[in-house]
Design a protein around this motif. Sequence first.
Motif, mmCIF file in Angstrom:
data_model
loop_
_atom_site.group_PDB
_atom_site.id
_atom_site.type_symbol
_atom_site.label_atom_id
_atom_site.label_comp_id
_atom_site.label_asym_id
_atom_site.label_seq_id
_atom_site.Cartn_x
_atom_site.Cartn_y
_atom_site.Cartn_z
ATOM 1 N N ARG A 1 -10.419 4.099 -4.969
ATOM 2 C CA ARG A 1 -9.298 3.394 -6.100
ATOM 3 C C ARG A 1 -8.712 1.828 -5.664
ATOM 4 O O ARG A 1 -9.480 1.347 -4.437
ATOM 5 C CB ARG A 1 -7.913 3.591 -5.070
ATOM 6 N N ALA B 1 -0.340 6.938 -5.002
ATOM 7 C CA ALA B 1 -0.761 6.231 -3.591
ATOM 8 C C ALA B 1 -1.606 4.910 -4.601
ATOM 9 O O ALA B 1 -1.498 3.899 -3.979
ATOM 10 C CB ALA B 1 -1.194 6.592 -2.072
ATOM 11 N N TYR C 1 4.278 7.130 1.225
ATOM 12 C CA TYR C 1 3.753 7.629 -0.262
ATOM 13 C C TYR C 1 4.400 8.532 -0.692
ATOM 14 O O TYR C 1 4.700 9.959 -1.601
ATOM 15 C CB TYR C 1 2.495 7.648 -0.698
ATOM 16 N N GLY D 1 1.812 6.952 5.854
ATOM 17 C CA GLY D 1 1.847 8.057 4.516
ATOM 18 C C GLY D 1 2.601 8.369 3.497
ATOM 19 O O GLY D 1 3.285 9.249 3.084
ATOM 20 N N GLY E 1 -2.238 5.131 8.818
ATOM 21 C CA GLY E 1 -2.406 4.767 7.288
ATOM 22 C C GLY E 1 -3.997 5.495 6.692
ATOM 23 O O GLY E 1 -4.349 5.496 6.970
ATOM 24 N N ARG E 2 -3.838 4.267 5.556
ATOM 25 C CA ARG E 2 -5.114 3.690 5.159
ATOM 26 C C ARG E 2 -5.730 2.426 5.373
ATOM 27 O O ARG E 2 -7.322 2.680 4.880
ATOM 28 C CB ARG E 2 -5.743 4.789 4.073
ATOM 29 N N ASP E 3 -4.844 1.848 4.934
ATOM 30 C CA ASP E 3 -4.912 0.718 4.822
ATOM 31 C C ASP E 3 -4.259 -0.314 5.863
ATOM 32 O O ASP E 3 -3.903 -1.717 5.745
ATOM 33 C CB ASP E 3 -4.810 -0.023 3.598
ATOM 34 N N ARG F 1 2.363 0.629 -3.769
ATOM 35 C CA ARG F 1 1.937 -0.007 -3.135
ATOM 36 C C ARG F 1 2.496 -0.794 -2.664
ATOM 37 O O ARG F 1 2.872 -1.318 -1.210
ATOM 38 C CB ARG F 1 -0.470 -0.634 -3.062
#
Length: 232
Positions: A192, A108, A40, A37, A134-136, A114
């Motif tokens: 997203r 992001a 980003y 993160g 993170g997220r992914d 990305r």
Amino acid sequence: MLVPDIIIAVDGYSSTGKSSFAKLLAKEFSFLYLDSGALYRGVTLFAQENGLIAADNAIDLPGLEKALESLDLHFENVDGKSMLFTGGRNIEKEIRTMKVSSQVSPIAAVGFVRAFVDEKLRGFGRDKRVVMDGRDIGTTVFPDAEIKLFMTASVEVRSQRRFDELQAKGENPDMAEVMKNLQERDYIDSHREVSPLVQAPDAFVLDNSSMTFAEELAWVRGVIQGKFGILE
Ligand code: DC
């Protein structure tokens, strides 16, 4: 505890304590901690400082894509803590302000942003023995990560954590605004088109709404032992 050379991916919603927990794991297993993160956030700060985000929040996409070609973002160890730098400038503090938080999710969501971040992250994880949050991470960056954790907690608990964090940094946050920002980020991050925040099918879910760090650590030891057998 001796663990094999693996990647531990820690994904989940904002302010679930991912980074504190990932740092704790990295310390416990002598792994490198990497905060995706932060990258980003670094791109967002850069875009703000270079006038690439207009007053109506529109992003100058061609300008940003061109600028990323020469943007240096890297981590340096400062007094035992990993901090984000651009060139020789430590931007760790600036990337954590509400100003950056409020604009980071749209940044992001941009595909080429990305791709820029993913390439850096894959390079950082090449030698394994990393905990990356993170997220992914478990879905896109390292879909083969050996251990995937997905963290969640109630929105009330998360807002309180974020509020306390901002206050401790000398900001004067408004609770309603903090909660609204969290919910907006949850929504944008989960909806997203490119790499949305979703739980990997093989992730272990950790709801830490009412857990202590010691309980979280005991839980993750159980997960790792379940996968690799009893470790020293
Ligand atoms: O974890 P954080 O709050 O510092 O992340 C900042 C933003 O970056 C967050 O709104 C979502 C985005 N992010 C992302 O899309 N993918 C990641 N792997 C990490 C963060």
